[in-house]
Scaffold this active site. Structure first.
Site, short mmCIF file in Angstrom:
data_model
loop_
_atom_site.label_atom_id
_atom_site.label_comp_id
_atom_site.label_asym_id
_atom_site.label_seq_id
_atom_site.Cartn_x
_atom_site.Cartn_y
_atom_site.Cartn_z
N GLU A 64 68.50 6.01 -29.63
CA GLU A 64 69.86 5.72 -29.12
C GLU A 64 69.73 5.10 -27.73
O GLU A 64 70.51 4.24 -27.34
CB GLU A 64 70.68 7.01 -29.06
N ARG A 90 77.71 4.55 -32.20
CA ARG A 90 76.91 4.14 -31.02
C ARG A 90 76.50 2.67 -31.11
O ARG A 90 75.39 2.30 -30.71
CB ARG A 90 75.66 5.01 -30.85
N SER A 128 70.87 12.11 -25.43
CA SER A 128 70.16 12.10 -26.73
C SER A 128 69.29 10.86 -26.82
O SER A 128 69.77 9.74 -26.67
CB SER A 128 71.17 12.09 -27.87
C1 LIG Z 1 73.22 14.31 -19.92
C2 LIG Z 1 73.68 13.17 -20.78
C3 LIG Z 1 74.56 13.38 -21.82
C4 LIG Z 1 75.00 12.33 -22.61
N1 LIG Z 1 75.88 12.59 -23.62
C5 LIG Z 1 76.35 11.58 -24.35
C6 LIG Z 1 77.30 11.82 -25.40
O1 LIG Z 1 77.72 12.94 -25.63
N2 LIG Z 1 77.74 10.77 -26.12
C7 LIG Z 1 77.30 9.50 -25.89
O2 LIG Z 1 77.76 8.58 -26.57
N3 LIG Z 1 76.40 9.24 -24.92
C8 LIG Z 1 75.92 10.23 -24.16
N4 LIG Z 1 75.01 9.98 -23.18
C9 LIG Z 1 74.47 8.61 -23.01
C10 LIG Z 1 75.23 7.74 -21.98
O3 LIG Z 1 75.83 8.56 -20.98
C11 LIG Z 1 76.30 6.86 -22.61
O4 LIG Z 1 75.73 5.96 -23.54
C12 LIG Z 1 77.08 6.09 -21.55
O5 LIG Z 1 78.25 5.55 -22.10
C13 LIG Z 1 76.26 4.97 -20.91
O6 LIG Z 1 76.98 4.49 -19.80
P1 LIG Z 1 76.23 3.87 -18.55
O7 LIG Z 1 77.24 3.31 -17.62
O8 LIG Z 1 75.28 4.84 -17.98
O9 LIG Z 1 75.45 2.68 -19.26
P2 LIG Z 1 73.95 2.21 -18.97
O10 LIG Z 1 73.00 3.25 -19.42
O11 LIG Z 1 73.85 1.71 -17.59
O12 LIG Z 1 73.87 0.98 -20.00
C14 LIG Z 1 73.88 1.21 -21.39
C15 LIG Z 1 74.15 -0.13 -22.09
O13 LIG Z 1 75.46 -0.56 -21.77
C16 LIG Z 1 75.42 -1.85 -21.17
N5 LIG Z 1 76.49 -1.90 -20.17
C17 LIG Z 1 76.71 -1.02 -19.17
N6 LIG Z 1 77.82 -1.37 -18.49
C18 LIG Z 1 78.28 -2.51 -19.08
C19 LIG Z 1 79.39 -3.37 -18.83
N7 LIG Z 1 80.26 -3.14 -17.83
N8 LIG Z 1 79.56 -4.44 -19.64
C20 LIG Z 1 78.69 -4.70 -20.66
N9 LIG Z 1 77.63 -3.91 -20.94
C21 LIG Z 1 77.44 -2.84 -20.16
C22 LIG Z 1 74.03 -1.96 -20.56
O14 LIG Z 1 73.64 -3.31 -20.38
C23 LIG Z 1 73.21 -1.25 -21.60
O15 LIG Z 1 72.99 -2.12 -22.69
C24 LIG Z 1 74.55 11.02 -22.36
C25 LIG Z 1 73.64 10.78 -21.30
C26 LIG Z 1 73.23 11.85 -20.51
C27 LIG Z 1 72.30 11.57 -19.36
#
Ligand SMILES: Cc1cc2nc3c(=O)[nH]c(=O)nc-3n(C[C@H](O)[C@H](O)[C@H](O)COP(=O)(O)OP(=O)(O)OC[C@H]3O[C@@H](n4cnc5c(N)ncnc54)[C@H](O)[C@@H]3O)c2cc1C
Length: 306
Positions: free
Chosen positions: A297, A173, A226
């Site tokens: 996380e 992560r 998480s």
């Molecule tokens: C129900 C649920 C289950 C989940 N299960 C998992 C799991 O099993 N495994 C896991 O790893 N995560 C999990 N997550 C967490 C999350 O979904 C992941 O970390 C996901 O990859 C975040 O993507 P996002 O587009 O929502 O990023 P955001 O939450 O919008 O951003 C997260 C970070 O990424 C950066 N970011 C976003 N897009 C970009 C881009 N294009 N370029 C540069 N930086 C960027 C943001 O600035 C921030 O620092 C879960 C979340 C939920 C709600």
């Protein structure tokens, strides 16, 4: 010091909003406003927007906000809203191409349909591909960077760079530049290499993984997945449960009864400050009772309300 300079935008094709509530753009459904939010029409439009911003202007990227807590005082400067439901997906030369704003579950289904194996884990990660790249998202033994052939990045000066995994230092992560510096730029696209596989087997595995999530996670309530990383050799959820914290609430935020490493906003009334206070409380109690200091996380950004 944050410098607030007047910014002149011209020729943009996306959606520009001032004082945009970020609660609409994060899965916890709470938090403050962005001074300025921009949803670009495409990568070139995003580059044009970034070129308009003074170099001193803070710039934050939000995908689907599924790993973010935005404090109630909101974010100064500009926010780019990357989620793009119509973003491009393609398979060519043995690589799967995805615009960074496409949702990861959509990539999982596209990969399955096109005979790619091992992308199924993305089906349960409700963020964008850009967010997955920034977090090295993963589950059930898969992690996105294991499959990255190359990425495209938009740099702060408005130019694009194509990079490969050797340009990054990748961990659990965690993704940094090779050498240890924080990530620079915005991921705009990824080329992923998956082994060839059987479409119907991949679709069946997606179904099975999603059923497992529905059974074990509070997906019907606003949450951000998480909250804490798993400490080496243990599970954050086990430690939190062992400390009797399931169901503990502060304001509108509650430790999920279904999965102890999730904090939910069941009535939609939680303030970001409630969630942050609950995160701190859980951390403190777990450290006192087990000796393990949990590391969040989820990312906590923005200013506290004054
Ligand atoms: C129900 C649920 C289950 C989940 N299960 C998992 C799991 O099993 N495994 C896991 O790893 N995560 C999990 N997550 C967490 C999350 O979904 C992941 O970390 C996901 O990859 C975040 O993507 P996002 O587009 O929502 O990023 P955001 O939450 O919008 O951003 C997260 C970070 O990424 C950066 N970011 C976003 N897009 C970009 C881009 N294009 N370029 C540069 N930086 C960027 C943001 O600035 C921030 O620092 C879960 C979340 C939920 C709600």
């Amino acid at each position: 010091m944050i410098v607030s300079e007047p910014v002149h935008f011209s020729g943009l094709r996306g959606m520009l909003k001032r004082e945009e509530s970020l609660a609409r753009h994060v899965t916890w459904r709470c938090g403050g406003r962005a001074d300025l939010a921009y949803a670009p029409a495409d990568r070139d439009d995003l580059a044009a927007f970034v070129r308009c911003l003074p170099a001193t202007q803070p710039l934050t990227v939000i995908g689907l906000g599924s790993n973010l807590l935005v404090r109630d005082g909101g974010l100064r400067g500009a926010v780019v809203l990357m989620h793009n439901p119509g973003g491009a997906l393609a398979v060519a030369d043995g690589l799967l191409y995805a615009d960074a704003g496409v949702a990861s579950p959509k990539v999982a289904r596209f990969a399955a349909t096109h005979g790619c194996a091992e992308a199924e884990f993305l089906a349960g990660i409700p963020g964008t591909i850009g967010g997955a790249l920034a977090m090295n998202a993963g589950c059930y033994g898969g992690e996105i960077w294991r499959y990255v052939a190359r990425v495209e990045v938009l740099l702060r000066d408005g130019g694009f760079a194509v990079r490969t995994p050797s340009d990054y230092s990748i961990g659990y992560r965690s993704v940094r530049r090779a050498g240890g510096a924080a990530l620079d730029g915005i991921f705009t696209a990824a080329w992923l290499r998956f082994p060839q596989g059987d479409s119907s087997a991949a679709r069946a595995r997606i179904k099975e993984l999603l059923a497992r999530r529905v059974a074990t996670q509070p997906l019907n309530l606003p949450n951000a997945g998480s909250v804490f990383r798993n400490p080496p050799g243990d599970h954050a959820a086990h430690l939190i449960e062992r400390c009797g914290l399931k169901g503990h609430a502060i304001g509108g935020a509650r430790v999920s009864e279904k999965h102890a490493n999730f904090i939910v906003n069941p009535e939609g009334t939680a303030r970001a400050a409630d969630i942050e206070a609950l995160i701190e409380y859980v951390r403190r109690v777990v450290a006192e009772k087990t000796g393990v200091t949990l590391e969040p996380e989820v990312q906590i950004i923005g200013e506290a309300e004054k």
